[in-house]
Scaffold this active site. Structure first.
Site, short mmCIF file in Angstrom:
data_model
loop_
_atom_site.label_atom_id
_atom_site.label_comp_id
_atom_site.label_asym_id
_atom_site.label_seq_id
_atom_site.Cartn_x
_atom_site.Cartn_y
_atom_site.Cartn_z
N GLU A 51 -7.37 -0.50 3.49
CA GLU A 51 -7.96 -0.78 2.18
C GLU A 51 -6.91 -1.33 1.20
O GLU A 51 -7.25 -1.78 0.12
CB GLU A 51 -8.63 0.49 1.61
CG GLU A 51 -7.71 1.66 1.30
CD GLU A 51 -7.38 2.53 2.52
OE1 GLU A 51 -7.26 1.99 3.65
OE2 GLU A 51 -7.22 3.75 2.33
N SER A 54 -0.30 6.33 10.27
CA SER A 54 0.68 7.42 10.26
C SER A 54 0.31 8.44 11.34
O SER A 54 -0.85 8.56 11.73
CB SER A 54 0.66 8.08 8.88
OG SER A 54 -0.65 8.53 8.61
N GLU A 65 9.41 10.20 8.42
CA GLU A 65 9.37 8.74 8.32
C GLU A 65 9.30 8.37 6.83
O GLU A 65 8.36 8.74 6.14
CB GLU A 65 8.12 8.23 9.04
CG GLU A 65 7.97 6.72 8.96
CD GLU A 65 6.69 6.22 9.64
OE1 GLU A 65 5.63 6.80 9.39
OE2 GLU A 65 6.79 5.25 10.40
N CYS A 96 6.85 0.02 11.88
CA CYS A 96 6.94 1.18 12.77
C CYS A 96 8.12 1.02 13.72
O CYS A 96 8.54 1.98 14.35
CB CYS A 96 5.66 1.36 13.56
SG CYS A 96 5.41 0.08 14.78
N LYS A 138 -12.17 -1.69 10.85
CA LYS A 138 -11.96 -1.07 9.54
C LYS A 138 -10.51 -1.35 9.16
O LYS A 138 -9.61 -0.63 9.54
CB LYS A 138 -12.23 0.44 9.63
CG LYS A 138 -12.66 1.11 8.35
CD LYS A 138 -11.67 1.03 7.20
CE LYS A 138 -10.48 1.96 7.35
NZ LYS A 138 -9.45 1.72 6.31
P1 NAD Z 1 -2.30 5.51 7.12
O1 NAD Z 1 -2.27 6.53 8.19
O2 NAD Z 1 -2.24 5.95 5.71
O3 NAD Z 1 -3.64 4.62 7.24
C1 NAD Z 1 -4.04 4.03 8.46
C2 NAD Z 1 -5.56 3.90 8.47
O4 NAD Z 1 -6.14 5.19 8.39
C3 NAD Z 1 -6.09 3.10 7.29
O5 NAD Z 1 -7.11 2.24 7.76
C4 NAD Z 1 -6.62 4.16 6.34
O6 NAD Z 1 -7.73 3.72 5.60
C5 NAD Z 1 -7.02 5.30 7.25
N1 NAD Z 1 -6.79 6.63 6.67
C6 NAD Z 1 -5.85 6.99 5.77
N2 NAD Z 1 -5.92 8.31 5.49
C7 NAD Z 1 -6.93 8.81 6.24
C8 NAD Z 1 -7.50 10.11 6.42
N3 NAD Z 1 -7.04 11.16 5.77
N4 NAD Z 1 -8.51 10.25 7.30
C9 NAD Z 1 -9.00 9.18 7.99
N5 NAD Z 1 -8.50 7.92 7.84
C10 NAD Z 1 -7.49 7.73 7.00
O7 NAD Z 1 -1.14 4.46 7.46
P2 NAD Z 1 -0.59 3.27 6.54
O8 NAD Z 1 0.19 3.86 5.41
O9 NAD Z 1 -1.66 2.29 6.28
O10 NAD Z 1 0.42 2.56 7.57
C11 NAD Z 1 1.74 2.97 7.78
C12 NAD Z 1 1.87 3.89 8.97
O11 NAD Z 1 1.41 3.23 10.15
C13 NAD Z 1 3.32 4.28 9.25
O12 NAD Z 1 3.34 5.64 9.60
C14 NAD Z 1 3.69 3.40 10.44
O13 NAD Z 1 4.74 3.89 11.24
C15 NAD Z 1 2.40 3.37 11.18
N6 NAD Z 1 2.36 2.24 12.10
C16 NAD Z 1 2.52 2.49 13.43
C17 NAD Z 1 2.55 1.44 14.33
C18 NAD Z 1 2.75 1.69 15.80
O14 NAD Z 1 2.74 0.74 16.56
N7 NAD Z 1 2.96 2.92 16.22
C19 NAD Z 1 2.40 0.12 13.86
C20 NAD Z 1 2.24 -0.08 12.49
C21 NAD Z 1 2.21 0.99 11.62
#
Ligand code: NAD
Length: 486
Positions: free
Chosen positions: A181, A231, A387, A286, A178
């Protein structure tokens, strides 16, 4: 075929590109212009069901495919990625916004994971001990478990899925991916290349969507494990929900990374590393540095040079030569980053460089935030604790290393940190006490390569086995121990 820039992105199920049953769709935009590139469906439970059914059906034959034969598919896939590297990097810049050298680097990091997974016949080896009791021997075999789901964020839409699915399929599992989006197009192209490499139908499936899709994955009884990156808020939700449904889960979350500069540091190295750590990918990493701590006499020099360097960053279209920094991913995210800046100022931090008014001539519809620098960021205000995920630096001062490390330990996150020093003793002390998983010594972005584990600690990680390398092989297999007497 999905068609790389097709109007409506399709799911990939059982080896075919299928329309989602979702009525709702979201636009995918070029963040440098706001132009719509396509639309993504918000698939629901029935689409997840179809993908899991296809993955489940493909599992017995794929598991029975010898490991060297599975690896050969990945060797061909690796060659195709290499051949299409520039095309993928350009497509990625178009839907994500980061500059071409960064997207080329991301594709390369993805390829390195495929290369590592090609070694699966060796990586999957178990252990044996002869004569554990008179005439009795024991051995362990690593066996795949079934259908795994992989849920990924927008900031590395090529590399992060490749932290997981090549290992999952190399070990003999089947997968439901998945993607984010917000920028799903480049990985669609990558799935086409996997198909061309000979990955059999149903081994890798893709379902596009958001929250509803993720919840259906967490609850689905046909899925044995979930790899998540995003996140911390969502990582924790996914970790709890999927664990409660009896699955293996690894959930990588957000970060607030400290860069500590000691007075004996090589200041040229420290400046270059801190600058690119904070402003690279417009801060949407990240592993991005967030707070630079200048210790003692290091503070006035690093502060002045950071401010100078940040002021000279050229914003623009990442496809154009000479652009240093692209836009952030969306209008919503731009507004969120700007709101953090406004709040930081209201909370009393000194705003020494303000990127809120940035724009790019001819690209007024893009999502721009200019380089921003705060000084004296108190640890308890929102820009000190949260963050931001944008091109925003905090520069603080500490008396000594102890005080700098105490500041760092005040964060609820534990993804990465770095120290800049010419003292081996100080570096050793820092490594010993950091309590954080990815540590840089004179390195601003301490990104573990494919053969090391990638993942944080504290509020940055939920689970135990991390992404990439041996951890990935362990996550995607179970060790079955056999004790034999003949
Ligand atoms: P996000 O949490 O908004 O989304 C991540 C995934 O979760 C997506 O596929 C999204 O569709 C899904 N999602 C979003 N909201 C949801 C909900 N309420 N319930 C279920 N699924 C949901 O993250 P983002 O904005 O796409 O990416 C940035 C974040 O990812 C930052 O916090 C960054 O630090 C983190 N990140 C961490 C690493 C790591 O190695 N720790 C690596 C890359 C990114």
């Amino acid at each position: 075929m999905s068609g790389s820039l097709s109007a409506l992105v399709r799911n990939y199920v059982g080896g075919g590109w299928r329309h989602s049953s979702a009525a709702e769709t979201l636009p995918i935009r070029n963040p440098a212009s706001g132009e719509e590139l396509g639309r993504v469906p918000l698939s629901g439970a029935s689409d997840v069901d179809a993908a899991v059914a296809a993955a489940k059906a493909a599992f017995p034959a794929w598991r029975a495919t010898p490991a060297p034969v599975r690896a050969r598919v990945l060797f061909r896939f690796r060659a195709l990625l290499e051949e299409h590297k520039e095309e993928l990097a350009r497509l990625l810049t178009t839907e994500h916004g980061k500059v071409l050298p960064e997207t080329r680097g991301e594709v390369q990091r993805g390829i390195e994971n495929v290369e590592h997974a090609c070694g699966i016949p060796t990586l999957m080896m178990g252990d044996t001990v002869e004569e554990i009791a008179p005439g009795i021997d024991s051995a362990s075999w690593r066996q795949p478990l079934g259908v795994f789901a992989i849920i990924t964020p927008y900031n590395f839409p090529v590399m992060i899925p490749l932290w997981f699915w090549p290992y999952a399929v190399a070990t003999g599992n089947t997968v439901v991916l998945k993607p984010s989006e917000q920028d799903p197009l480049t990985h669609q192209r990558i799935v086409e290349l996997a198909e061309e490499a000979g990955l059999p139908a149903g081994v890798l499936n893709v379902v596009h969507g958001g929250r509803e899709c993720v919840e259906a994955i967490c609850d689905h009884p046909g899925i044995v494990g979930v790899s998540f990156v995003g996140s911390s808020r969502v990582a924790e939700i996914v970790y709890r929900r999927a664990s409660a449904a009896g699955k293996r889960v690894q959930a990588l979350g957000g970060a607030k990374n400290y860069l500590i500069v000691l007075p004996d540091a090589d200041m040229d190295v420290a400046l270059e590393a801190c600058h690119s750590s904070i402003f690279g990918s417009s801060g949407q990493r990240c592993l991005a540095g967030s707070i630079v701590v200048g210790v003692g006499d290091a503070h006035p020099e690093i502060r002045e040079r950071m401010l100078d360097a940040a002021s000279s960053i050229r914003l623009g279209n990442g496809l154009e030569e000479g652009t240093d920094m692209g836009p952030v991913i969306s209008a919503e995210h731009r507004d969120r980053v700007k709101a953090f800046i406004t709040q930081g100022e209201a909370d009393g931090a000194r705003l020494s460089l303000d990127g809120r008014a940035a724009s790019v001539k001819g690209l007024e519809g893009g999502y721009w935030v200019g380089p921003t620098v705060f000084e004296d960021v108190a640890p308890d205000i929102s820009i000190g604790t949260e963050e931001i995920f944008g091109p925003v630096a905090g520069i603080n001062r500490a008396r000594d290393l102890d005080e700098a490390v105490a500041m760092m330990h005040g964060s609820r996150y534990g993804n990465a940190c770095s120290i800049f020093t010419t003292s081996g003793r100080a570096a050793r002390e820092f490594r010993y006490r950091a309590g954080i998983s990815m540590i840089g010594v004179n390195i601003g972005v301490a990104a573990p390569m494919a053969f090391f584990p990638f993942g944080g600690s504290k509020g940055s990680f939920y689970g135990d086995l991390k992404a990439q390398g041996r951890d990935a092989v362990s996550f995607f297999t179970d060790q079955r121990v056999v004790i034999e007497r003949w």
